[in-house]
Design a protein around this motif. Structure first.
Motif, PDB file in Angstrom:
ATOM      1  N   ALA A  51       0.833  -1.203   0.000  1.00  0.00           N
ATOM      2  CA  ALA A  51       0.000   0.000   0.000  1.00  0.00           C
ATOM      3  C   ALA A  51       0.871   1.258   0.000  1.00  0.00           C
ATOM      4  CB  ALA A  51      -0.922  -0.005   1.214  1.00  0.00           C
ATOM      5  N   GLU A  52       1.942   1.240   0.806  1.00  0.00           N
ATOM      6  CA  GLU A  52       2.846   2.387   0.848  1.00  0.00           C
ATOM      7  C   GLU A  52       3.542   2.574  -0.502  1.00  0.00           C
ATOM      8  OE1 GLU A  52       6.714   4.079   3.377  1.00  0.00           O
ATOM      9  OE2 GLU A  52       5.861   2.097   3.847  1.00  0.00           O
ATOM     10  N   SER A  53       3.950   1.460  -1.114  1.00  0.00           N
ATOM     11  CA  SER A  53       4.607   1.531  -2.418  1.00  0.00           C
ATOM     12  C   SER A  53       3.670   2.094  -3.480  1.00  0.00           C
ATOM     13  CB  SER A  53       5.093   0.139  -2.821  1.00  0.00           C
ATOM     14  OG  SER A  53       5.766   0.185  -4.063  1.00  0.00           O
ATOM     15  N   ASN A  54       2.428   1.663  -3.462  1.00  0.00           N
ATOM     16  CA  ASN A  54       1.443   2.162  -4.433  1.00  0.00           C
ATOM     17  C   ASN A  54       1.167   3.639  -4.229  1.00  0.00           C
ATOM     18  OD1 ASN A  54       1.145  -0.356  -5.608  1.00  0.00           O
ATOM     19  ND2 ASN A  54      -0.574  -0.943  -4.301  1.00  0.00           N
ATOM     20  N   SER A  55       1.095   4.052  -2.972  1.00  0.00           N
ATOM     21  CA  SER A  55       0.841   5.458  -2.659  1.00  0.00           C
ATOM     22  C   SER A  55       1.995   6.340  -3.133  1.00  0.00           C
ATOM     23  CB  SER A  55       0.634   5.622  -1.147  1.00  0.00           C
ATOM     24  OG  SER A  55       0.459   6.984  -0.805  1.00  0.00           O
ATOM     25  N   LEU A  56       3.222   5.862  -2.902  1.00  0.00           N
ATOM     26  CA  LEU A  56       4.398   6.620  -3.336  1.00  0.00           C
ATOM     27  C   LEU A  56       4.477   6.708  -4.860  1.00  0.00           C
ATOM     28  CD1 LEU A  56       7.199   5.427  -0.882  1.00  0.00           C
ATOM     29  CD2 LEU A  56       6.097   7.665  -0.963  1.00  0.00           C
ATOM     30  N   SER A  57       4.076   5.644  -5.528  1.00  0.00           N
ATOM     31  CA  SER A  57       4.103   5.654  -6.997  1.00  0.00           C
ATOM     32  C   SER A  57       3.192   6.744  -7.550  1.00  0.00           C
ATOM     33  CB  SER A  57       3.668   4.286  -7.533  1.00  0.00           C
ATOM     34  OG  SER A  57       4.611   3.296  -7.194  1.00  0.00           O
ATOM     35  N   LYS A  58       2.042   6.894  -6.938  1.00  0.00           N
ATOM     36  CA  LYS A  58       1.133   7.961  -7.370  1.00  0.00           C
ATOM     37  C   LYS A  58       1.745   9.341  -7.079  1.00  0.00           C
ATOM     38  CE  LYS A  58      -3.102   5.276  -6.639  1.00  0.00           C
ATOM     39  NZ  LYS A  58      -4.348   5.164  -5.853  1.00  0.00           N
ATOM     40  N   GLU A  59       2.364   9.452  -5.897  1.00  0.00           N
ATOM     41  CA  GLU A  59       2.973  10.729  -5.521  1.00  0.00           C
ATOM     42  C   GLU A  59       4.125  11.081  -6.462  1.00  0.00           C
ATOM     43  OE1 GLU A  59       5.020  12.885  -1.615  1.00  0.00           O
ATOM     44  OE2 GLU A  59       4.041  10.925  -1.411  1.00  0.00           O
ATOM     45  N   ILE A  60       4.904  10.059  -6.846  1.00  0.00           N
ATOM     46  CA  ILE A  60       6.025  10.286  -7.775  1.00  0.00           C
ATOM     47  C   ILE A  60       5.517  10.804  -9.105  1.00  0.00           C
ATOM     48  CG2 ILE A  60       7.795   9.086  -9.136  1.00  0.00           C
ATOM     49  CD1 ILE A  60       8.148   7.225  -6.664  1.00  0.00           C
ATOM     50  N   GLY A  61       4.425  10.216  -9.576  1.00  0.00           N
ATOM     51  CA  GLY A  61       3.843  10.670 -10.840  1.00  0.00           C
ATOM     52  C   GLY A  61       3.443  12.128 -10.786  1.00  0.00           C
ATOM     53  N   ASN A  62       2.850  12.518  -9.665  1.00  0.00           N
ATOM     54  CA  ASN A  62       2.420  13.919  -9.513  1.00  0.00           C
ATOM     55  C   ASN A  62       3.619  14.857  -9.438  1.00  0.00           C
ATOM     56  OD1 ASN A  62      -0.314  13.240  -9.503  1.00  0.00           O
ATOM     57  ND2 ASN A  62      -0.339  12.920  -7.271  1.00  0.00           N
ATOM     58  N   LEU A  63       4.695  14.416  -8.745  1.00  0.00           N
ATOM     59  CA  LEU A  63       5.891  15.253  -8.622  1.00  0.00           C
ATOM     60  C   LEU A  63       6.541  15.491  -9.985  1.00  0.00           C
ATOM     61  CD1 LEU A  63       7.500  13.797  -5.368  1.00  0.00           C
ATOM     62  CD2 LEU A  63       6.573  16.110  -5.660  1.00  0.00           C
ATOM     63  N   PHE A  64       6.636  14.440 -10.787  1.00  0.00           N
ATOM     64  CA  PHE A  64       7.241  14.601 -12.118  1.00  0.00           C
ATOM     65  C   PHE A  64       6.374  15.502 -13.012  1.00  0.00           C
ATOM     66  CE2 PHE A  64       9.856  10.753 -11.207  1.00  0.00           C
ATOM     67  CZ  PHE A  64      11.103  11.314 -11.503  1.00  0.00           C
ATOM     68  N   LYS A  65       5.073  15.389 -12.847  1.00  0.00           N
ATOM     69  CA  LYS A  65       4.181  16.242 -13.641  1.00  0.00           C
ATOM     70  C   LYS A  65       4.355  17.707 -13.281  1.00  0.00           C
ATOM     71  CE  LYS A  65       0.460  12.930 -14.533  1.00  0.00           C
ATOM     72  NZ  LYS A  65      -0.952  12.575 -14.233  1.00  0.00           N
ATOM     73  N   SER A  66       4.608  17.950 -11.976  1.00  0.00           N
ATOM     74  CA  SER A  66       4.745  19.335 -11.510  1.00  0.00           C
ATOM     75  C   SER A  66       6.179  19.859 -11.646  1.00  0.00           C
ATOM     76  CB  SER A  66       4.284  19.455 -10.056  1.00  0.00           C
ATOM     77  OG  SER A  66       5.122  18.681  -9.212  1.00  0.00           O
ATOM     78  N   GLY A  67       7.079  19.027 -12.200  1.00  0.00           N
ATOM     79  CA  GLY A  67       8.454  19.450 -12.424  1.00  0.00           C
ATOM     80  C   GLY A  67       9.380  19.254 -11.252  1.00  0.00           C
ATOM     81  N   GLU A  68       8.929  18.628 -10.161  1.00  0.00           N
ATOM     82  CA  GLU A  68       9.788  18.413  -8.981  1.00  0.00           C
ATOM     83  C   GLU A  68      10.512  17.075  -9.149  1.00  0.00           C
ATOM     84  OE1 GLU A  68       8.094  19.932  -5.127  1.00  0.00           O
ATOM     85  OE2 GLU A  68       6.221  19.632  -6.258  1.00  0.00           O
TER      86      GLU A  68
END
Length: 423
Positions: A51-68
C-alpha cells in the motif's frame, strides 16, 4: 486437515480428544497457532508495504508532472527499497504458509467424543452381533485348502506371475468373484448411489486430499517416473471427484459407488493370520462414498451402517460391528465402525468393511465446500465405507457354506453366478 480457526477456538478440547489416539498434540497445536499468527503478521506487513509503495508511486507521478524531479527521484529510490522488502516478505510469507500446511498435514483428525480410549484393536468395542455360526462337517477346511480342492483360486500361480498376495481366480471362483461385484453394485445403486468407473492410478494431490499422504506413503505402490500412485481403495479417486468443488446446498447429499481393484504393499504383514485371502497386495472392493451437510452426516453414517448390515443379512453370514478405539482409528477419520464376518473354519473374525465419517477433515484438504442458505461457503462432511471388500467376504462364504458335497452359493448370489454349488 484441521482448520486453524477451529484449533484456536477449541485448543484444549482438540488436545484432549487427540489424546484418545495416544498422541500428545500440545506441541503441534501450539506450533500451528504460532505459525498462523506469524503468517497473519507477515501478511499485514506485506499489505502495508504494498500500500505504501502504491501510494508513493502515485505521488512520484504527480511530482514529475509538476516538475519536482529531484523529489520524485528520491521517492523512486524509496519505492525500489520497498519493492525489495516486498519480495523478501512474500518469500517469508510463502515459507510460513508452507510450514503451516506441512504441520497441519501431520495432525490427524480429532476423534468423535464417543470414540473409546485405547491403543490397539484389542481395545475396540463390539456394539452389535448378528447371525448364527454354522456347524461344519467333520472334515471342514479353511478357504485356502478349499480353493485348491475345487480349483477355484490358485495362489501358487499368482505367486509365479507376480508374487505372494496376488491370487488367480479360476472357473467358478472367478464367476463368484464377478457375481459379488455385480451384486454389491446393484445393492448400492438401488439404495441411491450413482455408479462411477474410476481411475486406478492417482496423482499426489489426490492422495493428500483424502489423507493417504503423508500418513500411508510406505503402504502404497508408487510409479516414480510419472509420479502416480496405485490406489489403495476407491475412496481416493471417488472422493477426489469433488476436489476444488463448490456445491449448492440443494445438491446435498451426494452418494457414489464404484468397483476397483485395490493395491497395498502391506509391508510387515507376515504369519498364519495372513494366509490365503486374509491379506493381499491386490484385491477387489466396492466402495460407497457420501458428501453430506454437516448437520446430517451422522444420520447418513448410521444409514451406511444399516446398508452394510442388509447386505450381510442377505448373504446370511454371521457378523459383528466394532466401534474402533482412538488408537485404531484411521488417520483422517473422526469415527470408524468395522464389520467382521466370522470364519468358522479358521475360528476367527475377519474384517470385511470399514465405515468412516471424516467430518470436515478431508473436505478441508480437498477444498470441498457448499454455499449455505446464508450465502456463505461452508465445508462439507465426507464419509466412505466398504460395500464390500471381496477377499474376506469370499473367504467367509467358502468356509461357512462348505458341505461334504461341495460349497453352496448364497441364495441371493445364484442369479448372478448361474450355479448354486461348487463341487
Amino acid at each position: 486437515m484441521l482448520e486453524v480457526a477451529v484449533i484456536k477456538e477449541n485448543k484444549e478440547d482438540i488436545i484432549t480428544r487427540l489424546a484418545k489416539r495416544n498422541i500428545d498434540a500440545t506441541k503441534m497445536v501450539n506450533e500451528a497457532i504460532t505459525l498462523d499468527e506469524d503468517r497473519k503478521a507477515l501478511q499485514t506487513k506485506l499489505d502495508n508495504t504494498k500500500a505504501e509503495s502504491n501510494s508513493l508511486s502515485k505521488e512520484i507521478g504527480n511530482l514529475f508532472k509538476s516538475g519536482e524531479v529531484q523529489k520524485g527521484n528520491l521517492l523512486k529510490e524509496k519505492t525500489r527499497q520497498l519493492k525489495e522488502t516486498t519480495k523478501t516478505l512474500e518469500q517469508e510469507l510463502n515459507d510460513k504458509v508452507d510450514a503451516l500446511k506441512e504441520l497441519l498435514y501431520k495432525i490427524p483428525n480429532v476423534p468423535h467424543p464417543s470414540v473409546p480410549n485405547g491403543s490397539s484393536d484389542e481395545d475396540n468395542e463390539e456394539i452389535y452381533n448378528e447371525g448364527n455360526v454354522p456347524t461344519l462337517h467333520e472334515n471342514a477346511k479353511p478357504h485356502w485348502e478349499l480353493a485348491k480342492t475345487y480349483g477355484i483360486i490358485d495362489f501358487e500361480l499368482g505367486n509365479k506371475i507376480s508374487g505372494a498376495g496376488f491370487p488367480v481366480y479360476k472357473g467358478k471362483g472367478a464367476r463368484l468373484q464377478r457375481a459379488l461385484i455385480a451384486y454389491f453394485l446393484d445393492k448400492n445403486t438401488a439404495a441411491g448411489y450413482t455408479e462411477y468407473q474410476l481411475p486406478h492410478l492417482v496423482n499426489e494431490a489426490s492422495c493428500f486430499g483424502t489423507g493417504q499422504l503423508p500418513d500411508k506413503e510406505g503402504q502404497m505402490y508408487h510409479d516414480s517416473r510419472d509420479d502416480l500412485y496405485l490406489i489403495p481403495t476407491a475412496e481416493v479417486p471417488g472422493t477426489n471427484v469433488f476436489r476444488d468443488v463448490l456445491l449448492s446446498e440443494t445438491e446435498l447429499p451426494i452418494g457414489i459407488t464404484g468397483y476397483t481393484p485395490c493395491f497395498r504393499r502391506e509391508a510387515g504383514s507376515y504369519g498364519a493370520h495372513v494366509r490365503g485371502l486374509n491379506r493381499l497386495h491386490q484385491f477387489d472392493k466396492v466402495e460407497i462414498i457420501r458428501v453430506e451437510h454437516p448437520n446430517n452426516s451422522y444420520k447418513a453414517f448410521e444409514g451406511m451402517i444399516e446398508h452394510v448390515k442388509d447386505i450381510l443379512r442377505e448373504l446370511k453370514l454371521p457378523f459383528r460391528i466394532l466401534r474402533l478405539c482412538g488408537g485404531d482409528t484411521g488417520f483422517p477419520s473422526a469415527m470408524t465402525y468395522d464389520f467382521e464376518v466370522f470364519s468358522t473354519a479358521q475360528d476367527r473374525w475377519l474384517e470385511i468393511s470399514s465405515v468412516s465419517n471424516f467430518e470436515t477433515y478431508q473436505a478441508n484438504r480437498l477444498k470441498l465446500r457448499f454455499k449455505n442458505s446464508d450465502g456463505k461457503n461452508e465445508l462439507c462432511h465426507t464419509l466412505n465405507g466398504s460395500s464390500l471388500a471381496l477377499p474376506r467376504v469370499l473367504a467367509g462364504i467358502l468356509e461357512n457354506y462348505q458341505t461334504a458335497d461341495g460349497i453352496k452359493i448364497p441364495e441371493v448370489l445364484v442369479p448372478y453366478t448361474g450355479f448354486d454349488i461348487i463341487s
